[in-house]
Write an enzyme that holds these catalytic residues in place. Structure first.
Site, short mmCIF file in Angstrom:
data_model
loop_
_atom_site.label_atom_id
_atom_site.label_comp_id
_atom_site.label_asym_id
_atom_site.label_seq_id
_atom_site.Cartn_x
_atom_site.Cartn_y
_atom_site.Cartn_z
N ILE A 63 14.03 48.08 -3.26
CA ILE A 63 14.72 47.74 -2.02
C ILE A 63 16.12 47.25 -2.32
CG2 ILE A 63 14.65 46.25 0.03
CD1 ILE A 63 11.60 45.96 -0.54
N HIS A 64 17.08 47.72 -1.55
CA HIS A 64 18.42 47.15 -1.64
C HIS A 64 18.34 45.68 -1.24
CE1 HIS A 64 22.64 46.33 -0.83
NE2 HIS A 64 22.95 47.47 -1.44
N PRO A 65 19.04 44.78 -1.94
CA PRO A 65 18.95 43.35 -1.60
C PRO A 65 19.23 43.06 -0.13
CG PRO A 65 20.09 43.63 -3.69
CD PRO A 65 19.87 45.00 -3.15
#
Length: 338
Positions: A229-231
């Site tokens: 997941i992108h932060p």
């Protein structure tokens, strides 16, 4: 008090501002005047339409500060993914090969282009102002969509999915895209995502390889992206995970971000939300924060409210809450604790 409501054509300039600020990979929120205008028009038509089963409708919501007439976020429900065009994903499952002579059986993880998730309801377009991240208003922006589904179940499918934006670095490079997609399109990841927002993901997906991709043959950096997941997408993931959504065997075909899945009638805000009748008044001893919505269609409204609520009793709302929800005495509303 912030209010979630259906989008209107007058929101277009502010919606374009939100699009410019949105995370790379949120392709359902393109920074393009004509595309956003058409999206708003389609949403307005969907709220007006008499629907008995899910079709091509999309329901676009905005989070507004009415006092300042400023939009602070948006989110969307697509009633049926893949209704007008194929909805492509990558299926992440092992391919098993075996040799009886050598008594060897070996499973290799593979990624295969598929349309398995077509027909499900799709949550998308989640974007919130940074000042409101990790606040109850993030919950409102995401979960009020689920209260809307609870009030209008005939408009939606038996299962709900959402794609969480996958990993890319601060410069907008995706190791997964660089390892796969870039070989089929001479485009950087950011440009490919932009084109998906402006045009369609199908025209890119149909040029992707239709045979299985063996994961161990990918560079390690690309393998590490699968399901990552992108932060900036973590909050959207966390909210829906608490709702009962789970990761499954599917990832996004451009950045390999995870897909979340839930059966509609198992989602917390749908199953556990309760209905009550409004009694205008003053909350003398407010004991908890709730998400509160009316059950309207085109006049749908939802807020965060601090209430003194007892199940089976009228819900006491002050004048500001009643105004925000377009509710009067005896109106039916839906609520669930934060």
């Amino acid at each position: 008090m912030l209010v979630l409501r259906p989008v209107e054509l007058a929101d277009l300039p502010q919606l374009q501002r939100l699009a410019r600020e949105s995370l790379v990979g949120v392709t359902s929120l393109p920074d393009d005047y004509e595309q956003l205008h058409e999206k708003i028009r389609q949403s307005c038509a969907s709220f007006e339409k008499n629907v008995q089963s899910p079709g091509q409708e999309n329901y676009f919501f905005v989070l507004e500060d009415p006092a300042e007439q400023r939009l602070l976020g948006c989110s969307e429900i697509l009633a049926t993914a893949g209704f007008n065009e194929p909805f492509y994903s990558l299926r992440n499952r092992p391919f098993t090969s075996a040799s009886r002579e050598l008594n060897i059986e070996h499973g290799v993880p593979t990624l295969s282009l598929c349309q398995d998730l077509s027909g499900h309801t799709l949550l998308r377009g989640f974007h919130i102002d940074k000042s409101l991240e990790r606040t109850p208003h993030s919950e409102l922006l995401s979960r009020a969509r689920l209260l809307f589904i609870a009030a209008h179940t005939q408009r939606f499918a038996a299962a709900v999915i959402t794609e969480i934006v996958g990993y890319s670095n601060d410069e907008g490079h995706s190791p997964f895209w660089d390892a796969i997609g870039k070989h089929f399109f001479d485009l950087p990841y950011v440009e490919a995502e932009r084109l998906c927002g402006l045009e369609s993901r199908s025209f890119l997906a149909e040029l992707m390889p239709h045979y299985p991709l063996y994961v161990p043959m990918l560079p390690q950096a690309a393998q590490d992206c699968i399901g990552q997941i992108h932060p900036d997408g973590q909050e959207a993931f966390d909210i829906l995970e608490r709702e009962g959504f789970e990761t499954n065997s599917y990832v996004d075909l451009f950045d390999a971000g995870p897909t979340l899945f839930a059966r509609t009638l198992t989602i917390r805000s749908i199953v556990q939300s309760t209905s009550g009748l409004v009694r205008p008044g003053t909350c003398i001893d407010a004991r908890g924060h709730y998400l509160v919505s009316n059950d309207s269609l085109k006049n749908y409204r939802a807020i965060v409210a601090e209430l003194d609520y007892t199940a089976g009793q009228p819900v006491i709302l002050d004048a500001a809450m009643c105004s925000a929800l377009k509710a009067t005495e005896g109106s039916e509303i839906r609520l669930i604790p934060l």
